[in-house]
Write a protein that holds these residues in place. Structure first.
Motif, mmCIF file in Angstrom:
data_model
loop_
_atom_site.group_PDB
_atom_site.id
_atom_site.type_symbol
_atom_site.label_atom_id
_atom_site.label_comp_id
_atom_site.label_asym_id
_atom_site.label_seq_id
_atom_site.Cartn_x
_atom_site.Cartn_y
_atom_site.Cartn_z
ATOM 1 N N MET A 281 0.884 -1.097 -0.107
ATOM 2 C CA MET A 281 -0.004 -0.107 -0.298
ATOM 3 C C MET A 281 0.825 1.159 0.001
ATOM 4 O O MET A 281 0.544 2.274 -0.625
ATOM 5 C CB MET A 281 -0.982 -0.032 1.068
ATOM 6 N N MET A 282 2.049 1.106 0.721
ATOM 7 C CA MET A 282 2.838 2.490 0.737
ATOM 8 C C MET A 282 3.802 2.664 -0.281
ATOM 9 O O MET A 282 4.651 3.497 -0.630
ATOM 10 C CB MET A 282 3.716 2.336 2.309
ATOM 11 N N GLU A 283 4.027 1.404 -1.251
ATOM 12 C CA GLU A 283 4.715 1.474 -2.490
ATOM 13 C C GLU A 283 4.536 2.408 -3.162
ATOM 14 O O GLU A 283 3.726 2.255 -4.166
ATOM 15 C CB GLU A 283 5.119 0.020 -3.015
ATOM 16 N N GLN A 284 5.426 3.446 -3.645
ATOM 17 C CA GLN A 284 5.138 4.478 -4.568
ATOM 18 C C GLN A 284 5.166 4.084 -6.004
ATOM 19 O O GLN A 284 5.990 3.437 -6.175
ATOM 20 C CB GLN A 284 5.787 5.755 -4.200
ATOM 21 N N ALA A 285 4.265 4.484 -6.816
ATOM 22 C CA ALA A 285 4.212 4.008 -8.315
ATOM 23 C C ALA A 285 5.277 4.829 -9.159
ATOM 24 O O ALA A 285 5.497 5.708 -8.582
ATOM 25 C CB ALA A 285 2.666 4.057 -8.903
ATOM 26 N N GLN A 286 5.592 4.064 -9.849
ATOM 27 C CA GLN A 286 6.526 4.555 -11.058
ATOM 28 C C GLN A 286 5.753 4.545 -12.187
ATOM 29 O O GLN A 286 5.211 3.755 -12.750
ATOM 30 C CB GLN A 286 7.491 3.843 -11.180
ATOM 31 N N LEU A 287 5.833 5.872 -13.072
ATOM 32 C CA LEU A 287 5.569 5.832 -14.428
ATOM 33 C C LEU A 287 6.408 5.005 -15.173
ATOM 34 O O LEU A 287 7.357 4.661 -15.089
ATOM 35 C CB LEU A 287 5.146 7.293 -14.798
ATOM 36 N N SER A 288 5.890 4.968 -16.606
ATOM 37 C CA SER A 288 6.609 4.247 -17.567
ATOM 38 C C SER A 288 8.058 4.937 -17.912
ATOM 39 O O SER A 288 8.720 4.335 -18.327
ATOM 40 C CB SER A 288 5.677 3.817 -18.939
ATOM 41 N N ASP A 289 7.918 6.055 -17.528
ATOM 42 C CA ASP A 289 9.444 6.894 -17.765
ATOM 43 C C ASP A 289 10.282 6.941 -16.758
ATOM 44 O O ASP A 289 11.282 7.766 -16.657
ATOM 45 C CB ASP A 289 9.086 8.488 -18.427
ATOM 46 N N GLY A 290 9.868 6.221 -15.658
ATOM 47 C CA GLY A 290 10.639 6.229 -14.309
ATOM 48 C C GLY A 290 10.378 7.118 -13.375
ATOM 49 O O GLY A 290 10.984 7.083 -12.230
ATOM 50 N N SER A 291 9.445 8.184 -13.642
ATOM 51 C CA SER A 291 9.058 9.229 -12.631
ATOM 52 C C SER A 291 8.392 8.666 -11.478
ATOM 53 O O SER A 291 7.598 7.679 -11.638
ATOM 54 C CB SER A 291 8.261 10.174 -13.302
ATOM 55 N N GLU A 292 8.792 8.845 -10.289
ATOM 56 C CA GLU A 292 8.033 8.247 -9.100
ATOM 57 C C GLU A 292 6.888 9.217 -8.672
ATOM 58 O O GLU A 292 7.146 10.436 -8.424
ATOM 59 C CB GLU A 292 9.159 8.007 -8.025
ATOM 60 N N LEU A 293 5.608 8.407 -8.465
ATOM 61 C CA LEU A 293 4.744 9.251 -7.843
ATOM 62 C C LEU A 293 4.502 9.290 -6.417
ATOM 63 O O LEU A 293 5.194 8.535 -5.807
ATOM 64 C CB LEU A 293 3.216 8.706 -8.284
ATOM 65 N N THR A 294 4.002 10.274 -5.746
ATOM 66 C CA THR A 294 3.450 10.197 -4.375
ATOM 67 C C THR A 294 2.445 9.070 -3.976
ATOM 68 O O THR A 294 2.598 8.670 -2.820
ATOM 69 C CB THR A 294 3.402 11.552 -3.729
ATOM 70 N N TYR A 295 1.770 8.904 -4.933
ATOM 71 C CA TYR A 295 0.594 7.712 -4.847
ATOM 72 C C TYR A 295 1.024 6.475 -4.683
ATOM 73 O O TYR A 295 1.868 6.126 -5.570
ATOM 74 C CB TYR A 295 -0.544 8.095 -5.838
ATOM 75 N N GLY A 296 0.609 5.799 -3.818
ATOM 76 C CA GLY A 296 0.909 4.277 -3.410
ATOM 77 C C GLY A 296 -0.256 3.248 -4.265
ATOM 78 O O GLY A 296 -0.423 3.564 -5.320
ATOM 79 N N ARG A 297 -0.921 2.820 -3.145
ATOM 80 C CA ARG A 297 -1.980 1.900 -3.600
ATOM 81 C C ARG A 297 -2.942 2.374 -2.590
ATOM 82 O O ARG A 297 -3.068 1.730 -1.287
ATOM 83 C CB ARG A 297 -1.800 0.390 -3.553
ATOM 84 N N GLY A 298 -3.907 3.389 -2.931
ATOM 85 C CA GLY A 298 -4.804 3.747 -1.502
ATOM 86 C C GLY A 298 -4.266 4.611 -0.807
ATOM 87 O O GLY A 298 -5.100 5.072 0.037
#
Length: 545
Positions: A281-298
């Motif tokens: 849930m806390m693992e922050q998402a990455q976009l396909s270009d490698g950018s890291e988001l602040t959003y994880g899963r919920g």
């Protein structure tokens, strides 16, 4: 969990015998000060909870749960918590993943074959972290003339609306666009895989074992809910009710108390649901270009003022909510209100953060040095290459101001910050914005234009969207171009020219938050309009009738 119950309007109740310690009394006085404007018997209000390791849990209530019958908010009052609900759906999905019954990489069309093939796989994980590109169902319905809670939609209605969409906001995984659609589909996915309702699954796996006795789902808005606060918003005539009359759940619709939210936080961050669930849930998402988001899963993971904050806000109808945890100190803050204000999480996030600041260790004063910059070089109109929406900067007393009049803070010669976003001018005509979400958006300078009757006349006519099953009539009225909803002509939007072949209009989300782009045929004739709202709906096609 040791618990101290809070005041009912102006009364203090205690869960244990004996006088409160001086520290506890000071904490209560802090909360009373922060919520003083909601302490009367003539106002809707909030319940707030604060939990710290080794300390009594504070639960306080302010204002009225029911203004008509004079029922005050207390520690047992139940509220809808809007998008705070999403983390419970995410936890349910991850529980199924851990058990091997579901894969994060699974194609959602395996479960929802009616969703179109967009030429790229949308995975379960894309739904969890808002990178699917699916349009937000609530905004789509609003463009069609049905704002949230004005039509009693259900999850199956949302699926049908989604299945009609022939385009995405962006390629799956390529960008971040927050969408309630994803979490409605996830709720339905849990039900498919588990073979029981979301309400039954979460009750059996989470709420029952944890003792969250005030928590359940609003999957039938007509059901009587004991101790539920009525939702209100302020109007010129005073408080008026704004309840969420819909049967959509998963993106929102959790009914709970602040005490139960604190129980949830303690269990989640202690790994009592499972270490797998908490970590993912806390693992922050990455976009396909490698950018890291602040959003994880919920959940969203940010570091305001250098302090790690795991949080989510929520808003639906007149309800506002916020739930946050600070792993470095163990502090948790839960807030639920029935006093709706503004747009978005509003009151919930604002007051929740004030509470957190009051209970977190004091931070060192900001030592940021003044930065000299040529603000005038960056004044003017910039337009997003992603959404088409505008940013308009002006200069006053040497400061660069947003369209709302807020001053951007310079941090380097060409870089500024405002509201958690960073603005980097690559040149006087090109702007790169890193959003507080972690997503990056580029802007170009455009020359603003004035209303031109001849160009507006080219746009006049009828336009329909098969995807939204809605139509608009565009016409010049009293010297302005107006879009008027086909079936309900009382719903109309006055368009303001932005730049060549682009117009904006105001929505409830603020000035110039909708964009209308003119689509021309090869010969130059207007053949369609594309309408976008607030970044969550990007370019829905309305073809000329």
């Amino acid at each position: 969990m040791r618990v101290l119950l809070g005041p009912v309007v102006a009364l203090s109740l205690w869960a244990h015998a004996g006088a409160a310690s001086a520290d506890t009394a000071a904490d209560i006085a802090t909360l009373d000060r922060l919520f003083s404007q909601w302490s009367g018997a003539q106002t809707a209000g909030c319940a707030v909870g604060v939990a710290r390791p080794g300390e009594p849990t504070l639960l306080r209530g302010y204002g009225m749960a029911d203004l008509a019958d004079g029922v005050a908010i207390d520690a047992q009052t139940r509220f809808e918590v809007g998008s705070v609900s999403k983390q419970f759906v995410a936890a349910a999905v991850l529980t199924l993943v851990e058990e091997g019954r579901l894969s994060l990489d699974a194609d959602i069309r395996r479960y929802f074959p009616q969703i179109p093939d967009y030429g790229a796989v949308i995975t379960v994980d894309h739904l969890l972290n808002h990178t699917s590109g699916l349009r937000d169902w609530g905004f789509a319905a609003e463009i069609a003339g049905w704002p949230r809670t004005t039509r009693a939609m259900s999850n199956s209605d949302v699926l049908a609306l989604t299945a009609r969409q022939r385009e995405l906001n962006h390629a799956p995984g390529a960008d971040y666009s927050y969408t309630n659609t994803g979490y409605v589909l996830l709720a339905m996915l849990v039900e498919q895989v588990a073979g029981v309702s979301l309400a039954a699954f979460t009750q059996e796996r989470f709420f029952g074992p944890l003792g969250m006795n005030d928590t359940g789902w609003r999957d039938d808005f007509r059901r009587v809910q004991p101790r539920r606060a009525v939702a209100y918003v302020e109007s010129e005539a005073g408080w008026v009710e704004r309840m969420p009359f819909e049967d959509v759940y998963g993106d929102a619709a959790l009914i709970t108390s602040v005490g139960d939210l604190l129980i949830w936080n303690e269990a989640l961050f202690a790994g009592r649901l499972s270490a797998f669930v908490t970590q993912h849930m806390m693992e922050q998402a990455q976009l396909s270009d490698g950018s890291e988001l602040t959003y994880g899963r919920g959940l969203e993971v940010t570091t305001p003022n250098g302090v790690v904050q795991v949080s989510h806000g929520g808003a639906i109808g007149g309800y506002r909510a916020w739930l946050a945890h600070y792993p470095q100190t163990g502090l948790s803050v839960a807030l639920a209100c029935n006093a709706g204000d503004g747009v978005g999480v509003g009151l919930g996030a604002r007051q929740g953060r004030l509470v957190a600041e009051a209970f977190l260790p004091a931070r060192a004063p900001d030592q940021t040095r003044a930065v000299r910059t040529n603000a005038r070089a960056y004044a003017g109109l910039f337009v997003s290459n992603t959404t088409g929406l505008p940013l308009n900067f002006t200069v006053r007393n040497g400061a660069l101001l947003s369209a709302g009049g807020a001053a951007l803070t310079p941090i380097a010669a060409r870089r500024f910050t405002l509201g958690g976003n960073e603005y980097a001018f690559e040149s006087p005509d090109r702007l790169r914005v890193r959003r507080s979400t972690g997503a990056v958006e580029t802007y170009r300078r455009e020359a603003p234009v004035q209303f031109n009757a001849a160009e507006a006349g080219e746009i006049e006519g009828c336009y329909r969207s098969a995807e939204l099953d809605a139509g608009y009539q565009a016409a010049i009225e009293d010297g302005a171009l107006v879009l008027r909803l086909e079936d309900r002509p009382g719903t109309a939007f006055t368009l303001a020219p932005l730049h060549k072949d682009a117009w904006t209009y105001d929505t409830r989300f603020g000035p110039r938050t909708a964009i209308v782009a003119v689509v021309r045929a090869e010969g130059g004739a207007v053949q369609a309009l594309r309408i976008g709202w607030n970044g969550r709906i990007r370019g829905v096609l309305f073809s000329r009738c």
